[in-house]
Design a protein around this motif. Structure first.
Motif, PDB file in Angstrom:
ATOM      1  N   GLY A  24       1.700  -4.466  35.586  1.00 60.06           N
ATOM      2  CA  GLY A  24       1.548  -4.305  34.144  1.00 60.06           C
ATOM      3  C   GLY A  24       1.013  -5.549  33.480  1.00 60.06           C
ATOM      4  O   GLY A  24       0.729  -6.565  34.135  1.00 60.06           O
ATOM      5  N   THR A  25       0.844  -5.476  32.173  1.00 61.94           N
ATOM      6  CA  THR A  25       0.425  -6.628  31.378  1.00 61.94           C
ATOM      7  C   THR A  25       1.466  -6.876  30.296  1.00 61.94           C
ATOM      8  O   THR A  25       2.110  -5.944  29.801  1.00 61.94           O
ATOM      9  CB  THR A  25      -0.946  -6.380  30.722  1.00 61.94           C
ATOM     10  N   TRP A  26       1.604  -8.151  29.911  1.00 58.71           N
ATOM     11  CA  TRP A  26       2.632  -8.538  28.935  1.00 58.71           C
ATOM     12  C   TRP A  26       2.037  -9.618  28.044  1.00 58.71           C
ATOM     13  O   TRP A  26       1.706 -10.703  28.500  1.00 58.71           O
ATOM     14  CB  TRP A  26       3.861  -9.059  29.658  1.00 58.71           C
ATOM     15  N   THR A  27       1.874  -9.297  26.771  1.00 59.41           N
ATOM     16  CA  THR A  27       1.250 -10.223  25.834  1.00 59.41           C
ATOM     17  C   THR A  27       2.308 -10.953  25.009  1.00 59.41           C
ATOM     18  O   THR A  27       3.492 -10.606  25.027  1.00 59.41           O
ATOM     19  CB  THR A  27       0.324  -9.463  24.874  1.00 59.41           C
ATOM     20  N   HIS A  28       1.852 -11.962  24.272  1.00 66.70           N
ATOM     21  CA  HIS A  28       2.747 -12.679  23.365  1.00 66.70           C
ATOM     22  C   HIS A  28       3.332 -11.721  22.329  1.00 66.70           C
ATOM     23  O   HIS A  28       4.511 -11.808  21.984  1.00 66.70           O
ATOM     24  CB  HIS A  28       1.991 -13.805  22.663  1.00 66.70           C
ATOM     25  N   GLU A  29       2.529 -10.787  21.852  1.00 67.06           N
ATOM     26  CA  GLU A  29       2.997  -9.806  20.877  1.00 67.06           C
ATOM     27  C   GLU A  29       4.055  -8.895  21.490  1.00 67.06           C
ATOM     28  O   GLU A  29       5.025  -8.519  20.827  1.00 67.06           O
ATOM     29  CB  GLU A  29       1.829  -8.970  20.348  1.00 67.06           C
ATOM     30  N   ASP A  30       3.876  -8.529  22.759  1.00 63.39           N
ATOM     31  CA  ASP A  30       4.898  -7.732  23.449  1.00 63.39           C
ATOM     32  C   ASP A  30       6.214  -8.504  23.509  1.00 63.39           C
ATOM     33  O   ASP A  30       7.291  -7.946  23.271  1.00 63.39           O
ATOM     34  CB  ASP A  30       4.454  -7.397  24.877  1.00 63.39           C
ATOM     35  N   ALA A  31       6.109  -9.782  23.844  1.00 60.22           N
ATOM     36  CA  ALA A  31       7.316 -10.604  23.978  1.00 60.22           C
ATOM     37  C   ALA A  31       8.050 -10.749  22.655  1.00 60.22           C
ATOM     38  O   ALA A  31       9.294 -10.772  22.622  1.00 60.22           O
ATOM     39  CB  ALA A  31       6.942 -11.981  24.534  1.00 60.22           C
ATOM     40  N   LEU A  32       7.317 -10.815  21.552  1.00 60.83           N
ATOM     41  CA  LEU A  32       7.952 -11.002  20.246  1.00 60.83           C
ATOM     42  C   LEU A  32       8.869  -9.843  19.881  1.00 60.83           C
ATOM     43  O   LEU A  32       9.846 -10.030  19.151  1.00 60.83           O
ATOM     44  CB  LEU A  32       6.894 -11.187  19.161  1.00 60.83           C
ATOM     45  N   GLN A  33       8.579  -8.646  20.396  1.00 62.51           N
ATOM     46  CA  GLN A  33       9.410  -7.501  20.048  1.00 62.51           C
ATOM     47  C   GLN A  33      10.797  -7.581  20.700  1.00 62.51           C
ATOM     48  O   GLN A  33      11.717  -6.870  20.295  1.00 62.51           O
ATOM     49  CB  GLN A  33       8.734  -6.186  20.436  1.00 62.51           C
ATOM     50  N   LEU A  34      10.967  -8.476  21.651  1.00 64.76           N
ATOM     51  CA  LEU A  34      12.266  -8.635  22.312  1.00 64.76           C
ATOM     52  C   LEU A  34      13.131  -9.698  21.648  1.00 64.76           C
ATOM     53  O   LEU A  34      14.320  -9.807  21.978  1.00 64.76           O
ATOM     54  CB  LEU A  34      12.078  -9.007  23.788  1.00 64.76           C
ATOM     55  N   VAL A  35      12.559 -10.474  20.716  1.00 63.28           N
ATOM     56  CA  VAL A  35      13.321 -11.548  20.077  1.00 63.28           C
ATOM     57  C   VAL A  35      14.498 -10.961  19.310  1.00 63.28           C
ATOM     58  O   VAL A  35      14.331 -10.115  18.432  1.00 63.28           O
ATOM     59  CB  VAL A  35      12.422 -12.368  19.124  1.00 63.28           C
ATOM     60  N   GLY A  36      15.703 -11.398  19.668  1.00 62.94           N
ATOM     61  CA  GLY A  36      16.903 -10.937  18.984  1.00 62.94           C
ATOM     62  C   GLY A  36      17.500  -9.663  19.535  1.00 62.94           C
ATOM     63  O   GLY A  36      18.565  -9.231  19.080  1.00 62.94           O
ATOM     64  N   LEU A  37      16.839  -9.025  20.509  1.00 63.09           N
ATOM     65  CA  LEU A  37      17.389  -7.815  21.100  1.00 63.09           C
ATOM     66  C   LEU A  37      18.489  -8.145  22.094  1.00 63.09           C
ATOM     67  O   LEU A  37      18.473  -9.203  22.739  1.00 63.09           O
ATOM     68  CB  LEU A  37      16.296  -7.036  21.842  1.00 63.09           C
ATOM     69  N   GLY A  38      19.431  -7.205  22.257  1.00 69.04           N
ATOM     70  CA  GLY A  38      20.371  -7.305  23.362  1.00 69.04           C
ATOM     71  C   GLY A  38      19.599  -7.229  24.673  1.00 69.04           C
ATOM     72  O   GLY A  38      18.541  -6.580  24.749  1.00 69.04           O
ATOM     73  N   LEU A  39      20.095  -7.884  25.705  1.00 67.16           N
ATOM     74  CA  LEU A  39      19.336  -7.968  26.952  1.00 67.16           C
ATOM     75  C   LEU A  39      19.101  -6.606  27.599  1.00 67.16           C
ATOM     76  O   LEU A  39      18.052  -6.368  28.195  1.00 67.16           O
ATOM     77  CB  LEU A  39      20.046  -8.904  27.932  1.00 67.16           C
ATOM     78  N   HIS A  40      20.057  -5.695  27.498  1.00 62.79           N
ATOM     79  CA  HIS A  40      19.843  -4.373  28.090  1.00 62.79           C
ATOM     80  C   HIS A  40      18.823  -3.567  27.293  1.00 62.79           C
ATOM     81  O   HIS A  40      18.063  -2.775  27.872  1.00 62.79           O
ATOM     82  CB  HIS A  40      21.171  -3.631  28.240  1.00 62.79           C
ATOM     83  N   ASP A  41      18.794  -3.778  25.973  1.00 62.06           N
ATOM     84  CA  ASP A  41      17.740  -3.149  25.173  1.00 62.06           C
ATOM     85  C   ASP A  41      16.386  -3.730  25.566  1.00 62.06           C
ATOM     86  O   ASP A  41      15.391  -3.001  25.682  1.00 62.06           O
ATOM     87  CB  ASP A  41      17.995  -3.382  23.685  1.00 62.06           C
ATOM     88  N   ALA A  42      16.340  -5.047  25.767  1.00 62.44           N
ATOM     89  CA  ALA A  42      15.103  -5.689  26.205  1.00 62.44           C
ATOM     90  C   ALA A  42      14.682  -5.166  27.582  1.00 62.44           C
ATOM     91  O   ALA A  42      13.489  -4.944  27.836  1.00 62.44           O
ATOM     92  CB  ALA A  42      15.277  -7.202  26.243  1.00 62.44           C
ATOM     93  N   ALA A  43      15.665  -4.963  28.451  1.00 67.95           N
ATOM     94  CA  ALA A  43      15.360  -4.457  29.794  1.00 67.95           C
ATOM     95  C   ALA A  43      14.713  -3.079  29.731  1.00 67.95           C
ATOM     96  O   ALA A  43      13.781  -2.776  30.489  1.00 67.95           O
ATOM     97  CB  ALA A  43      16.637  -4.402  30.629  1.00 67.95           C
ATOM     98  N   ARG A  44      15.162  -2.251  28.803  1.00 63.87           N
ATOM     99  CA  ARG A  44      14.564  -0.916  28.672  1.00 63.87           C
ATOM    100  C   ARG A  44      13.112  -0.998  28.190  1.00 63.87           C
ATOM    101  O   ARG A  44      12.266  -0.201  28.618  1.00 63.87           O
ATOM    102  CB  ARG A  44      15.420  -0.057  27.735  1.00 63.87           C
TER     103      ARG A  44
END
Length: 210
Positions: A25-45
């Motif tokens: 897959g691909t993972w951009t800076h914008e993709d990463a920003l959506q995980l800021v502040g999320l619980g880790l299991h939510d981020a994992a999903r």
């Protein structure tokens, strides 16, 4: 912790990108920003949606191990003024709790690197049933500190974290880092913790609990 006390978000992003890429897959800076502040299991999903074919628990453990490895190699990058504010709060006799969605073992490892007794309570994402933006983490921490949540000040850098703090009933202070906190409901927004001390935090509390 992440983004408020320490500037660890680049470490998380550096751990996420090769993980996603290892599954094609691909993972951009914008993709990463959506995980800021999320619980880790939510981020994992979210990472599973991006193509990571691992169980959520395995993703959480992998990311935590990678961030701890980077901290061990590169050090703990404190946010401007954060450690100094913590020392000022402790010197003033104000009880403090660390409320993070990172795993408890990571939070405990970071606290050990501070070099002083910074917190009365350390609460990780795996210590609560409902992660931020639910109010549970802050309510749990207030109970552990044996204080009324209305008599606390919560400091956050993420929108989800700030929503959690506001919903809990704490006086909520936003210190934006990677994402804007405009319109999230903070009692106040400070551009930085640099130059701030216990009296500034106390004044903020008095202004909104008078």
């Amino acid at each position: 912790m992440d983004g408020t006390l320490i500037d660890s978000e680049p470490y998380w992003m550096a751990a996420e990108t090769p993980l996603v890429e290892s599954f094609g897959g691909t993972w951009t800076h914008e993709d990463a920003l959506q995980l800021v502040g999320l619980g880790l299991h939510d981020a994992a999903r979210v990472l599973q949606t991006a193509g990571v074919r691992m169980e959520a628990d395995a993703i959480v453990q992998h990311l935590t191990d990678e961030v701890l490895r980077q901290m061990g190699e590169l050090g703990v990058p404190f946010r401007p003024g954060a450690a100094e504010l913590l020392r000022s709060l402790r010197d003033a006799g104000i009880r403090t709790g660390l409320v993070t969605m990172s795993m408890h073992r990571m939070a405990a490892a970071m606290v050990d690197l501070l070099g002083f007794d910074a917190f009365d309570v350390v609460l990780g994402g795996d210590d609560v049933a409902h992660p931020k933006p639910h109010p549970d983490p802050y309510l749990h921490a207030a109970r552990a500190l044996d204080v009324d949540i209305a008599h606390t000040v919560a400091i956050e850098d993420s929108a989800n974290g700030l929503r959690s703090a506001v919903a809990s009933g704490a006086v909520s202070l936003g210190v934006p880092h990677f994402v804007s906190l405009d319109g999230v409901g903070a009692h106040a927004l400070w551009p930085t913790l640099e130059g701030r001390d216990a009296e500034d935090v106390s004044a903020l509390y008095r202004a909104h609990r008078s």
